[in-house]
Design a protein around this motif. Structure first.
Motif, PDB file in Angstrom:
ATOM      1  N   ALA A  58       0.897  -1.378  -0.034  1.00 23.65           N
ATOM      2  CA  ALA A  58       0.111  -0.006  -0.107  1.00 23.65           C
ATOM      3  C   ALA A  58       1.055   1.282  -0.104  1.00 23.65           C
ATOM      4  N   LEU A  59       0.867   2.114  -0.985  1.00 22.38           N
ATOM      5  CA  LEU A  59       1.365   3.268  -1.086  1.00 22.38           C
ATOM      6  C   LEU A  59       0.535   4.535  -1.084  1.00 22.38           C
ATOM      7  N   THR A  60       1.108   5.407  -0.248  1.00 22.03           N
ATOM      8  CA  THR A  60       0.223   6.632  -0.343  1.00 22.03           C
ATOM      9  C   THR A  60       1.416   7.920  -0.834  1.00 22.03           C
ATOM     10  N   GLY A  61       0.582   8.862  -1.063  1.00 22.22           N
ATOM     11  CA  GLY A  61       1.323  10.372  -1.305  1.00 22.22           C
ATOM     12  C   GLY A  61       2.463  10.145  -2.331  1.00 22.22           C
ATOM     13  N   ALA A  62       3.707  10.571  -2.064  1.00 19.40           N
ATOM     14  CA  ALA A  62       4.832  10.440  -2.994  1.00 19.40           C
ATOM     15  C   ALA A  62       5.320   9.228  -3.344  1.00 19.40           C
ATOM     16  N   ALA A  63       4.804   8.173  -2.179  1.00 16.01           N
ATOM     17  CA  ALA A  63       5.558   6.840  -2.184  1.00 16.01           C
ATOM     18  C   ALA A  63       4.964   5.973  -3.344  1.00 16.01           C
ATOM     19  N   THR A  64       3.793   6.634  -3.985  1.00 10.87           N
ATOM     20  CA  THR A  64       2.991   5.852  -5.083  1.00 10.87           C
ATOM     21  C   THR A  64       4.001   5.568  -6.254  1.00 10.87           C
ATOM     22  N   GLN A  65       5.144   6.547  -6.298  1.00 10.33           N
ATOM     23  CA  GLN A  65       6.075   6.503  -7.503  1.00 10.33           C
ATOM     24  C   GLN A  65       6.749   5.012  -7.637  1.00 10.33           C
ATOM     25  N   GLU A  66       6.589   4.416  -6.338  1.00  6.45           N
ATOM     26  CA  GLU A  66       7.371   3.192  -6.334  1.00  6.45           C
ATOM     27  C   GLU A  66       6.655   2.040  -6.987  1.00  6.45           C
ATOM     28  N   ARG A  67       5.276   2.387  -7.259  1.00  8.62           N
ATOM     29  CA  ARG A  67       4.825   1.109  -7.742  1.00  8.62           C
ATOM     30  C   ARG A  67       5.165   0.208  -8.708  1.00  8.62           C
ATOM     31  N   MET A  68       5.856   0.721  -9.705  1.00 10.40           N
ATOM     32  CA  MET A  68       6.004  -0.064 -10.955  1.00 10.40           C
ATOM     33  C   MET A  68       7.094  -1.007 -10.366  1.00 10.40           C
ATOM     34  N   ALA A  69       8.193  -0.659  -9.652  1.00 13.42           N
ATOM     35  CA  ALA A  69       9.180  -1.284  -8.944  1.00 13.42           C
ATOM     36  C   ALA A  69       8.642  -2.410  -8.094  1.00 13.42           C
ATOM     37  N   LEU A  70       7.683  -1.941  -7.379  1.00 10.06           N
ATOM     38  CA  LEU A  70       7.168  -3.177  -6.518  1.00 10.06           C
ATOM     39  C   LEU A  70       6.334  -4.159  -7.283  1.00 10.06           C
ATOM     40  N   ASN A  71       5.404  -3.609  -8.296  1.00 16.42           N
ATOM     41  CA  ASN A  71       4.803  -4.546  -9.290  1.00 16.42           C
ATOM     42  C   ASN A  71       5.597  -5.720  -9.878  1.00 16.42           C
ATOM     43  N   ARG A  72       6.914  -5.550 -10.110  1.00 17.48           N
ATOM     44  CA  ARG A  72       7.789  -6.473 -10.732  1.00 17.48           C
ATOM     45  C   ARG A  72       8.012  -7.557  -9.693  1.00 17.48           C
ATOM     46  N   GLN A  73       7.788  -7.113  -8.294  1.00 14.08           N
ATOM     47  CA  GLN A  73       8.334  -8.198  -7.220  1.00 14.08           C
ATOM     48  C   GLN A  73       7.230  -9.076  -6.708  1.00 14.08           C
ATOM     49  N   LEU A  74       6.127  -8.677  -7.268  1.00 19.44           N
ATOM     50  CA  LEU A  74       4.719  -9.324  -6.817  1.00 19.44           C
ATOM     51  C   LEU A  74       4.670 -10.740  -7.425  1.00 19.44           C
ATOM     52  N   PRO A  75       3.882 -11.587  -6.625  1.00 20.85           N
ATOM     53  CA  PRO A  75       3.637 -12.818  -7.467  1.00 20.85           C
ATOM     54  C   PRO A  75       2.209 -12.582  -8.155  1.00 20.85           C
TER      55      PRO A  75
END
Length: 392
Positions: free
Chosen positions: A361-378
C-alpha cells in the motif's frame, strides 16, 4: 439462421467483450440485452463526476444505437431476462424465448442495502451505474450536505469527489479505520487525514440507525446516539455479485457465479464475466481482472480456448487529495506489514515468511514506487498450460 452469442449486460464487461469479439469475428450474430438504456460509459468515472463537473450525459460515451452500429450487433434495451434454460440453450424474456449459441452473463453486482428506520429511506442513494448517478445528480441540485455510508474504497472516492465539488461531507462506517481489510492503519490514516483536510468529517464505529425528514432537510441518528443533519445520503456499503437467476437455473454459485479458468459455468455454453463471476474463489470487482477475462473469453468464444490468468493487479484509488495505490495480499496469506511513513507518504509492504513481497500500500509521493514493487509481486492467478477443454 445461426443462433447468436448472447451477452446479458452492457457495462464494462459486456461492451468490452463485444468489442474484443468483433476484432476476432465480424460476422457471428451478436445480441446484447440490458435492463437500462444501453448507454456506454466507464463505471470508474462515476466517483469523479462532481470534481470534473460532469452530469450523467457528460459521462456517457455512446448511446445504444451507436454501439449497435459499431459492434454490428443487436442491442435490446430496457429488457429484463426472467429465466435461463440451459438444457434448451435459451433464455426467456417474459414469455419470449431467445435461443443462443453461447451465453455470457455480464450483469455485474448489486448494491448492498442496509435497513434504516424512519421516513426518509428514499433519500438514500446507491450509485452503481449511470442511471443511479443521474438520479443522485438531480437530487443533489441545490443541496449542500451529504452523508456517506461506508468508508471503504468507494465511500472514500465519493467523499473526495463530493468535497472537491463543493459539498459538505460526513462519513459514517462501523469500523475503526477507513478501508479496513484493504489498508494497514498507517496508510489508512494518511488518506483519512487528506480527506479531513478537504473538510470530511468521519464518524467511525457507529451505523446509521434512523433517517427522518426535518424542516430543512434530513436528520440522521446514529447507533451511538449522535445526530447529524444532511440533505442526501450516499450508500457505499459494498456490492454483492448478482447470482439469483443463475442459481435458479441450476448453475453453481458461491459468492459469485462459479466459473473455471475458461470462465465457463457449471453448465456448457454458459459463461460469466466481470463483477458477477467467481474464478477459483476470487471475486475481484476491479477493472484489471475484468479486462483480462474479456481478452481470454473472446478468444475462447471464437474457437481458441484460453484460460484466464491474473498478473499483479494493483488498484489506483481515486483520492487525489492523498494518492493511493494498493495491491492487497491474498486472503489468508501468511506474513506481516512492514511500514515506513513520513507524513502523508506511506510505504507499506506485506512480506511473507521468507521476506518475499506479497502486497503493498503506497500513499502520497510513495506511489512513485509502484512499478518497481509490481515487478516483485506474485501473480494473483498464475498462467497454466492451456489444457482445459470446453464442456460438451
Amino acid at each position: 439462421m445461426t443462433a447468436p452469442i448472447v451477452i446479458i449486460g452492457t457495462g464494462l464487461a459486456g461492451y468490452n467483450l463485444a468489442r474484443e469479439l468483433r476484432k476476432l469475428d465480424s460476422t457471428t450474430p451478436l445480441l446484447l440485452i440490458t435492463s437500462d438504456d444501453g448507454r456506454s460509459y466507464s463505471k470508474p468515472l462515476l466517483s469523479t463526476g462532481f470534481a470534473m463537473g460532469k452530469d450523467a450525459d457528460g459521462l456517457g460515451q455512446a448511446d445504444a444505437g451507436e454501439m449497435a452500429e459499431k459492434l454490428n450487433a443487436e442491442i435490446r434495451t430496457h429488457t429484463r431476462v426472467t429465466r435461463l434454460e440451459p438444457a434448451a440453450r435459451r433464455i426467456w424474456i417474459g414469455n419470449e424465448p431467445v435461443v443462443y449459441r453461447d451465453l455470457v452473463l455480464a450483469w455485474g453486482a448489486q448494491t448492498i442495502r442496509v435497513p434504516v428506520e424512519g421516513d426518509a429511506q428514499d433519500a438514500i442513494f446507491p450509485i452503481n451505474d449511470l442511471h443511479d448517478y443521474r438520479r443522485f445528480r438531480a437530487a443533489a441540485q441545490g443541496k449542500q450536505r451529504v452523508l456517506i455510508l461506508g468508508a471503504g474504497l468507494i465511500g472514500c472516492e465519493f467523499a473526495n469527489d463530493l468535497l472537491t465539488g463543493g459539498y459538505q461531507v460526513d462519513v459514517v462506517a462501523p469500523s475503526t479505520q477507513i478501508m479496513p481489510g484493504l489498508l494497514p492503519l498507517e496508510a489508512a490514516t494518511a488518506v483519512q487525514g487528506g480527506l479531513q483536510q478537504l473538510g470530511a468529517r468521519f464518524h467511525l464505529g457507529p451505523v446509521l440507525q434512523r433517517l427522518e425528514r426535518t424542516g430543512d432537510g434530513l436528520q440522521a441518528r446514529l447507533s451511538d446516539g449522535q445526530t447529524l443533519n444532511c440533505d442526501l445520503v450516499v450508500s457505499a456499503v459494498g456490492l454483492r455479485p448478482r447470482t439469483e437467476l443463475a442459481a435458479e437455473a441450476g448453475l453453481q454459485v458461491a459468492r459469485g457465479i462459479v466459473v473455471d479458468r475458461l470462465l465457463q459455468t457449471s453448465q456448457p455454453h454458459i459463461y460469466a464475466l466481470g463483477d458477477c463471476a467467481e474464478v477459483e474463489g476470487l471475486s475481484l470487482l476491479y477493472v484489471m481482472p475484468l479486462m483480462s477475462g474479456v481478452r481470454a473469453l473472446a478468444r475462447t468464444l471464437t474457437g481458441t480456448p484460453t484460460m484466464v490468468s491474473y498478473g499483479a493487479m494493483p488498484v489506483t484509488v481515486k483520492t487525489p487529495v492523498c494518492p493511493l495505490v494498493v495491491s492487497p495480499p491474498a486472503v489468508g496469506a501468511e506474513g506481516h506489514w512492514s511500514v515506513e511513513a513520513q507524513g502523508a507518504d506511506v510505504r507499506a509492504r506485506y512480506l511473507g515468511p521468507s521476506g518475499q513481497l506479497l502486497g503493498y500500500a503506497l500513499t502520497g509521493a510513495a506511489t512513485q514506487e509502484r512499478m518497481a514493487l509490481n515487478r516483485q509481486l506474485p501473480p494473483v492467478l498464475a498462467e497454466l498450460p492451456q489444457v482445459l477443454s470446453l464442456k460438451a
